[in-house]
Design a protein around this motif. Structure first.
Motif, PDB file in Angstrom:
ATOM      1  N   VAL A   1       0.703  -1.152  -0.094  1.00  0.00           N
ATOM      2  CA  VAL A   1       0.070   0.078   0.000  1.00  0.00           C
ATOM      3  C   VAL A   1       0.777   1.228   0.042  1.00  0.00           C
ATOM      4  O   VAL A   1       1.748   1.314   0.851  1.00  0.00           O
ATOM      5  N   ARG A   2       0.684   2.251  -0.950  1.00  0.00           N
ATOM      6  CA  ARG A   2       1.197   3.717  -0.810  1.00  0.00           C
ATOM      7  C   ARG A   2       0.448   4.579  -0.585  1.00  0.00           C
ATOM      8  O   ARG A   2      -0.845   4.577  -1.324  1.00  0.00           O
ATOM      9  N   ALA A   3       0.447   5.477   0.349  1.00  0.00           N
ATOM     10  CA  ALA A   3      -0.341   6.378   0.284  1.00  0.00           C
ATOM     11  C   ALA A   3      -0.379   7.594  -0.657  1.00  0.00           C
ATOM     12  O   ALA A   3       0.708   8.102  -1.009  1.00  0.00           O
ATOM     13  N   LEU A   4      -1.369   7.513  -1.609  1.00  0.00           N
ATOM     14  CA  LEU A   4      -1.366   8.459  -2.461  1.00  0.00           C
ATOM     15  C   LEU A   4      -2.044   9.848  -2.362  1.00  0.00           C
ATOM     16  O   LEU A   4      -2.786  10.091  -1.064  1.00  0.00           O
ATOM     17  N   ASP A   5      -1.628  10.921  -2.799  1.00  0.00           N
ATOM     18  CA  ASP A   5      -2.211  12.095  -2.619  1.00  0.00           C
ATOM     19  C   ASP A   5      -3.658  12.179  -2.850  1.00  0.00           C
ATOM     20  O   ASP A   5      -4.330  11.730  -3.846  1.00  0.00           O
ATOM     21  N   GLY A   6      -4.290  12.532  -1.926  1.00  0.00           N
ATOM     22  CA  GLY A   6      -5.894  12.429  -1.783  1.00  0.00           C
ATOM     23  C   GLY A   6      -6.489  11.175  -1.778  1.00  0.00           C
ATOM     24  O   GLY A   6      -7.773  10.992  -2.052  1.00  0.00           O
ATOM     25  N   GLY A   7      -5.842   9.989  -1.567  1.00  0.00           N
ATOM     26  CA  GLY A   7      -6.224   8.608  -1.613  1.00  0.00           C
ATOM     27  C   GLY A   7      -6.519   8.464  -0.172  1.00  0.00           C
ATOM     28  O   GLY A   7      -5.808   7.996   0.769  1.00  0.00           O
ATOM     29  N   LEU A   8      -7.712   8.426   0.226  1.00  0.00           N
ATOM     30  CA  LEU A   8      -8.194   8.447   1.403  1.00  0.00           C
ATOM     31  C   LEU A   8      -8.061   6.852   2.004  1.00  0.00           C
ATOM     32  O   LEU A   8      -7.678   6.454   3.233  1.00  0.00           O
ATOM     33  N   VAL A   9      -8.344   5.758   1.059  1.00  0.00           N
ATOM     34  CA  VAL A   9      -8.254   4.412   1.758  1.00  0.00           C
ATOM     35  C   VAL A   9      -6.682   4.136   1.765  1.00  0.00           C
ATOM     36  O   VAL A   9      -6.374   3.713   2.793  1.00  0.00           O
ATOM     37  N   SER A  10      -6.047   4.521   0.690  1.00  0.00           N
ATOM     38  CA  SER A  10      -4.423   4.185   0.854  1.00  0.00           C
ATOM     39  C   SER A  10      -3.709   4.997   1.946  1.00  0.00           C
ATOM     40  O   SER A  10      -3.006   4.407   2.873  1.00  0.00           O
ATOM     41  N   GLY A  11      -4.175   6.261   2.255  1.00  0.00           N
ATOM     42  CA  GLY A  11      -3.618   6.805   3.457  1.00  0.00           C
ATOM     43  C   GLY A  11      -4.107   6.180   4.811  1.00  0.00           C
ATOM     44  O   GLY A  11      -3.448   6.066   5.717  1.00  0.00           O
ATOM     45  N   ALA A  12      -5.401   5.847   4.869  1.00  0.00           N
ATOM     46  CA  ALA A  12      -5.741   5.148   5.871  1.00  0.00           C
ATOM     47  C   ALA A  12      -5.036   3.961   6.331  1.00  0.00           C
ATOM     48  O   ALA A  12      -4.534   3.689   7.749  1.00  0.00           O
ATOM     49  N   LEU A  13      -4.794   3.109   5.324  1.00  0.00           N
ATOM     50  CA  LEU A  13      -3.984   1.776   5.586  1.00  0.00           C
ATOM     51  C   LEU A  13      -2.587   1.906   6.004  1.00  0.00           C
ATOM     52  O   LEU A  13      -1.998   1.336   6.493  1.00  0.00           O
ATOM     53  N   THR A  14      -2.102   3.076   5.303  1.00  0.00           N
ATOM     54  CA  THR A  14      -0.773   3.225   5.415  1.00  0.00           C
ATOM     55  C   THR A  14      -0.248   4.163   6.929  1.00  0.00           C
ATOM     56  O   THR A  14       0.388   3.427   7.374  1.00  0.00           O
ATOM     57  N   TYR A  15      -1.290   4.819   7.276  1.00  0.00           N
ATOM     58  CA  TYR A  15      -0.757   5.541   8.516  1.00  0.00           C
ATOM     59  C   TYR A  15      -1.893   5.309   9.767  1.00  0.00           C
ATOM     60  O   TYR A  15      -1.431   5.683  10.782  1.00  0.00           O
ATOM     61  N   GLN A  16      -2.837   4.611   9.465  1.00  0.00           N
ATOM     62  CA  GLN A  16      -3.971   4.537  10.836  1.00  0.00           C
ATOM     63  C   GLN A  16      -4.059   3.135  11.093  1.00  0.00           C
ATOM     64  O   GLN A  16      -4.282   2.518  12.105  1.00  0.00           O
ATOM     65  N   ALA A  17      -3.621   2.153  10.197  1.00  0.00           N
ATOM     66  CA  ALA A  17      -3.974   0.524  10.246  1.00  0.00           C
ATOM     67  C   ALA A  17      -3.156   0.142  11.137  1.00  0.00           C
ATOM     68  O   ALA A  17      -1.904   0.434  11.243  1.00  0.00           O
TER      69      ALA A  17
END
Length: 385
Positions: free
Chosen positions: A205-221
């Protein structure tokens, strides 16, 4: 099909030229005319708007190629069961689609154009509803995060164990929802491993600009969080699509590495390969090579496998640099090799053009069209040269 394919594509191009206004109008019409469907969608519709346009683009691109279109639609039909979509919803969607096209085409919305789009959507609805009716597996699976590794500032490797086995094939994708963080918001990811006896699934998973799911999986999971997974989708990155008994060249951009690593894992689990396999991982900076130790270990244990990292924009990098396709072909694969591509649409387009320049034919190259919606075939292929 009896539709005028050229007219269908021309009218879609005119409508798509209006950008974000098109999906906004469509969903506004759908929710006003059928408010009962609104709870099926996420609170934020930004990703959903992109998904609508991407799906329509793929359908229009393949409308005269039923061998490509029908499997794509069947996959969508089976996958949409996770939204609790039923046959009765399709007329509502079709009505809003036709209303949207009419609104943006204006005087160009002729009876002939309406007939073309009505027949085309009828095929889409028929294939999708039939696939949903014939599907035998679960509409979705719950899966627990059992391990989590942050590999770079914006890339994480997430290990999941579903509640029951998911019968995906290496190279396919699964839709992923993180209900605790973003209910009803999904994003597709490809497992980075072939199916295992214990059911473990590895996601990159890479956190993408504006990517809500990718950001949550990268930083919150965190370990112990529960995700929801949809049915497998995709049939263009399967090893079975390649000619047997020839070398394989696997070219990945960024986290597009995941499905290609799954292909390598599949070959290993089948007992290895009598033909060479090259895996090239292209990134911008050396720090982006988030999985290089694991890939190098695979190559050390399997003499038929060669792994090459390629970095395009890092002046401090001392390894292979430049274009991933150039590096792949410098590695020495025969001209009859089969090539698998996975990366962003821009990466896919650039790679297709480079491979065409090297003389590769379209039937030698495999990439997932619905991931890379918006790519155009190289001019040499369109001209038939």
């Amino acid at each position: 099909m009896a539709v005028d394919v050229a007219r269908l594509r021309e009218t879609w191009a005119r409508v798509a030229g209006h950008g974000d206004q098109v999906p906004s109008y469509f969903y506004g019409h759908l929710f006003l005319s059928h408010p009962e469907v609104r709870p099926m969608f996420p609170a934020t519709m930004a990703m959903q708007r992109d998904r609508l346009v991407g799906a329509l683009a793929q359908i229009i691109t393949s409308v005269d190629d039923l061998d490509t279109l029908v499997p794509f639609l069947r996959g969508l039909g089976s996958d949409h069961r996770r939204f609790a979509v039923v046959a009765e919803h399709y007329p509502a969607v079709g009505g809003s689609l036709l209303a949207t096209l009419e609104a943006f085409l204006g005087a160009e919305w002729t009876p002939q154009v309406e007939a073309d789009w009505t027949e085309a959507y009828g095929l889409v609805a028929q294939v999708m509803t039939q696939a949903a009716a014939e599907a035998t597996g679960p509409a979705s699976w719950e899966a627990d995060i059992i391990a989590y590794e942050r590999r770079t500032a914006d890339v994480a490797v997430v290990y999941l164990r579903p509640e029951s086995p998911i019968g995906y094939l290496p190279g396919q994708s699964l839709s992923v929802e993180f209900p605790a963080a973003l209910p009803r918001l999904w994003r597709f990811y490809s497992p980075a491993n072939a199916p295992r006896e214990d059911g473990l699934i590895e996601l990159h998973v890479r956190a993408l600009d504006g990517g809500l799911v990718s950001g949550a999986l990268t930083y919150q999971a965190r370990v112990g969080d529960r995700l929801r997974l949809g049915p497998p989708l995709g049939d263009r990155l399967l090893l079975e699509t390649a000619k047997p008994g020839v070398p394989l060249v696997l070219i990945a951009g960024g986290t597009g590495l995941a499905p290609l690593k799954a292909l390598v894992d599949s070959v290993i689990r089948r007992g290895g390969s009598n033909e060479p396999v090259w895996l090239i991982h292209g990134v911008r900076y050396g720090s982006d090579l988030y999985d290089l130790p694991a890939l190098s270990a695979l190559a050390d244990r399997n003499p038929w496998l060669s792994v090459a990292p390629v970095v395009s924009d890092d002046p401090l990098w001392r390894g292979p640099a430049g274009n991933a396709v150039d590096e792949a072909l410098r590695a020495g694969p025969a001209r009859h090799a089969e090539v698998f591509l996975c990366g962003s649409p821009d990466m896919t387009t650039a790679s297709l053009n480079r491979l065409a320049e090297y003389g590769y034919a379209p039937e030698q190259i495999h990439f997932e069209h619905w991931w890379a919606a918006g790519t155009r075939p190289p001019a040499a292929w369109e001209a038939g040269t």
